[in-house]
Motif scaffolding. Structure first.
Motif, short mmCIF file in Angstrom:
data_model
loop_
_atom_site.label_atom_id
_atom_site.label_comp_id
_atom_site.label_asym_id
_atom_site.label_seq_id
_atom_site.Cartn_x
_atom_site.Cartn_y
_atom_site.Cartn_z
N ASP A 165 0.83 -1.21 0.00
CA ASP A 165 0.00 0.00 0.00
C ASP A 165 0.86 1.26 0.00
N LYS A 166 1.92 1.25 0.82
CA LYS A 166 2.81 2.40 0.89
C LYS A 166 3.54 2.62 -0.43
N GLU A 167 4.09 1.51 -1.00
CA GLU A 167 4.82 1.64 -2.26
C GLU A 167 3.90 2.06 -3.40
N GLN A 168 2.66 1.55 -3.37
CA GLN A 168 1.71 1.90 -4.42
C GLN A 168 1.36 3.39 -4.36
N LYS A 169 1.15 3.90 -3.13
CA LYS A 169 0.82 5.31 -2.99
C LYS A 169 1.97 6.20 -3.48
N GLU A 170 3.21 5.82 -3.07
CA GLU A 170 4.36 6.60 -3.51
C GLU A 170 4.52 6.53 -5.03
N TYR A 171 4.28 5.36 -5.60
CA TYR A 171 4.43 5.18 -7.05
C TYR A 171 3.39 6.02 -7.79
N ILE A 172 2.14 6.04 -7.26
CA ILE A 172 1.08 6.82 -7.91
C ILE A 172 1.40 8.31 -7.84
N GLU A 173 1.89 8.76 -6.68
CA GLU A 173 2.24 10.18 -6.53
C GLU A 173 3.35 10.59 -7.51
N LYS A 174 4.22 9.65 -7.80
CA LYS A 174 5.34 9.94 -8.68
C LYS A 174 4.99 9.76 -10.15
N ASN A 175 4.22 8.69 -10.46
CA ASN A 175 3.98 8.34 -11.86
C ASN A 175 2.53 8.54 -12.31
N GLY A 176 1.61 8.73 -11.37
CA GLY A 176 0.24 8.99 -11.74
C GLY A 176 -0.63 7.75 -11.84
N SER A 177 -0.07 6.56 -11.89
CA SER A 177 -0.85 5.32 -11.94
C SER A 177 0.04 4.19 -11.42
N ILE A 178 -0.54 2.97 -11.35
CA ILE A 178 0.24 1.82 -10.84
C ILE A 178 0.73 0.93 -11.98
#
Length: 651
Positions: free
Chosen positions: A128-141
């Motif tokens: 969940d943490k990595e997904q949130k950070e990834y979305i904030e950086k890249n906009g999607s998973i």
């Protein structure tokens, strides 16, 4: 001696009266001769006395061993549950690899369960943490890779080894049950034959004890054969006692002891009606039912009474369980309706077009709030839970895809905004040492307004530019503040007056005269309002401190009477703490209440902040009413828990 000391004798309870086996038992021949001489009668009396003493000692030791083993087992389960909660992912994998190497695969079942629960929980949290950070950086998973993939693969491989061993164990165990069944049926036949023999009483009784010992040593049998087998065996035992007429006092003592044990079990089951956890109820009830059937017959005049008491307690537990699952079904339906409304809100947000990053960020925060609210709602019915989750996830993905496309087109705009803000920083740095207070103030305010109009820059430069601009402004306004300190003496005097009022509130004591208390507090409030301005840097702090003290006193005046419930709970906890294991349970109660308080506070805040999401939804009135009911109940429960925690802290 107890006729059914074998702990594996019965595994389930049929909520009926015991039914005697339809299979006939051999009758005693009329001409059977058991006691032929006066010397044999003397032998029989000695045998009966010896067996009575052996029975008393054996039964006490067997029951003590059974209870000790159960207490030890429960203690071990609790220890491993706490232990594995403190392990990280690597330690859990190492522990799993070690324990599956053992030969006794059945004994590690509970450990495997706790390891799996904690491993899954920790992996989910990391994802969940990595997904949130990834979305904030890249906009999607899209194309995301998690750091736990390798550990998950290793866990699945180890778990597959455990499952294979467990399957092999279960197969062997079922085969052994069939062998046990054949052995027990043979013993029943031997008991029937024993009734028809013409041996002396001592020989007959010795053979009887040997058969009972063999029966106790044999393990469990198939579930489908369990009840009928037990009834046949118990009937043979009763027939044997009637046949040889061994020491009526011994039999009555055995029946009384059985009655005492069944009363103890009935009381234990009745106490389960107060238990809130249905998992605990299920576990304890299974144990109590199995132990009940191991005990054997009770005095005939008490049989119906104790069985009715036991069955009534079970029926009440069943009714409570049924009510719980009906409530769960209604909650799942409410949760589904709430999740449908959240899906509609997410779909609405994903369809709109936003003109600037501020709007995107505001809507992103709404999306995050909706996700938090989603997690707090709870599961819907399993038939629709995955479907509604998939709909929600697609709406979220669509929103972040659109956001990604928007920010891709902002790079050129960011460069222009960056250059404009650099120019403003240069102008502000040129004005920071100017002593023309009025004009420079106006110029800097104008620059601040221009700064706001420019728009965002790339995140990696935004904070740095802002600090540079802010530093130049702070230099000027600090210089200006120092210059005007001389005119602030009146504000300082007002500041001292308000400090005096706060001190009065801190020392204020509530008297028995509520009207007088109220008048004094109102007068202090009026005095506070009549005091003029104070230095701006102290305004919020003093106001907050003043309001906190006033509210505290008013809450004391308005507190409702909760004395009876609090006294009962306090007495219960003080009694619990004095028991041998009470300190552990007392501390556990405090931890559980604190955890519930934090959860309720979080849920109440989340629900109150986001109830507006349902305004335009289908069936909005019902959804909002459901959430308002949830909030009201949660607040009532929160108040009760906080009162309990205060009581525990004082004990």
């Amino acid at each position: 001696m107890n006729t059914n000391d074998n702990p594996n004798l019965m595994e389930n309870l049929e909520k009926k009266d015991f039914i005697q086996s339809s299979e006939p038992i051999a009758e005693v021949p009329d001409n059977a001769t058991l006691i032929n001489t006066e010397s044999e009668e003397l032998i029989e009396q000695n045998i009966e006395q010896e067996e009575l003493e052996e029975t008393r000692v054996s039964k006490k030791e067997d029951n003590k061993q059974l209870l000790d083993s159960k207490e030890q087992e429960e203690h071990v389960i609790v220890d491993y549950e706490k232990l594995y909660e403190s392990y990280d992912i690597k330690q859990l994998l190492e522990e799993l690899e070690i324990i599956i190497k053992g030969d006794d695969v059945n004994s590690i079942k509970s450990k495997i369960g706790y390891i799996k629960v904690n491993f899954t929980k920790q992996v989910k949290a990391i994802k969940d943490k990595e997904q949130k950070e990834y979305i904030e950086k890249n906009g999607s998973i899209e194309n995301i890779e998690y750091s736990t993939d390798k550990e998950e693969t290793a866990f699945k491989e180890l778990f597959a080894v455990y499952r294979a061993k467990k399957a092999e164990f279960d197969k062997s165990f079922e085969e052994q049950k069939l062998l046990n069944l054949a052995e027990k049926k043979a013993i029943i036949e031997d008991l029937k034959n024993l009734i028809n023999n013409r041996e002396t009483l001592k020989k007959t009784y010795d053979d009887f004890n040997i058969l009972r010992s063999k029966w106790d040593e044999i393990g469990p049998v198939p579930q489908s054969e369990l009840n009928d087998l037990w009834h046949q065996y118990n009937y043979c035992i009763e027939q044997f006692f009637d046949y040889v007429k061994i020491n009526k006092e011994l039999k009555e003592l055995d029946l009384r002891k059985n009655l005492e044990q069944k009363i103890e079990i009935a009381e234990k089951v009745e106490k389960l009606l107060l238990e809130e956890s249905f998992l605990v109820v299920a576990k304890e009830l299974r144990s109590s039912i199995a132990y009940w059937k191991e005990i054997g017959p009770v005095p005939r005049e008490k049989k119906q009474e104790i069985e009715d008491r036991f069955h009534i307690a079970i029926e009440k537990l069943s009714a409570k369980r049924k009510e719980h699952f009906e409530d769960t079904k209604q909650n799942e339906e409410n949760n589904f309706n709430a999740k449908v409304a959240l899906c509609e809100k997410v779909e609405e947000l994903s369809e709109l077009t936003y003109k600037n990053p501020k709007e995107w960020n505001e809507k992103t925060e709404q999306i995050f709030e909706i996700q938090k609210l989603w997690k707090s709602i709870g599961r819907a019915n399993k038939l629709v839970n995955d479907e509604i989750w998939e709909r929600f996830r697609k709406g979220i993905d669509k929103f972040f895809e659109s956001k990604k496309d928007f920010f891709e087109g902002l790079k050129e705009v960011y460069v222009n905004n960056y250059n404009s803000k650099v120019n403003i920083c240069v102008l502000a740095e040129g004005l920071k040492d100017n002593t023309n207070w009025k004009k420079t103030t106006e110029d800097l305010i104008r620059l601040q307004e221009d700064w706001k109009k420019i728009g965002p820059v790339d995140n990696k430069y935004s904070e740095k530019l802002w600090k540079r601009f802010r530093a130049a402004c702070d230099v000027f306004f600090n210089n200006k503040s120092e210059y005007f300190k001389s005119i602030n003496s009146i504000e300082k005097e007002n500041y001292e007056k308000k400090l005096t009022l706060i001190k009065q509130l801190e020392e204020f004591q509530i008297s028995e005269d509520n009207n007088s208390n109220l008048d004094q507090l109102k007068q202090i409030q009026n005095d506070w309002m009549n005091i003029g301005h104070i230095p701006i840097e102290h305004k919020d702090t003093l106001q907050s401190q003043f309001r906190s003290l006033i509210n505290k006193h008013f809450d004391t005046l308005n507190a409702s009477n909760k004395g009876s419930n609090e006294s009962f709970y306090k007495m219960k906890m003080e009694t619990l703490k004095e028991t041998s294991s009470g300190q552990y349970k007392f501390n556990e109660e405090k931890v559980n209440i604190s955890r519930k308080i934090n959860t309720l506070k979080s849920d109440i805040t989340l629900w109150e902040n986001n109830i507006g999401f349902f305004v335009n939804s289908k069936g909005a009135d019902k959804l909002i009413a459901d959430f308002e009911t949830k909030i009201s109940k949660a607040k009532e429960e929160l108040a009760t828990l906080e009162d309990k925690l205060k009581i525990l802290n004082k004990i």
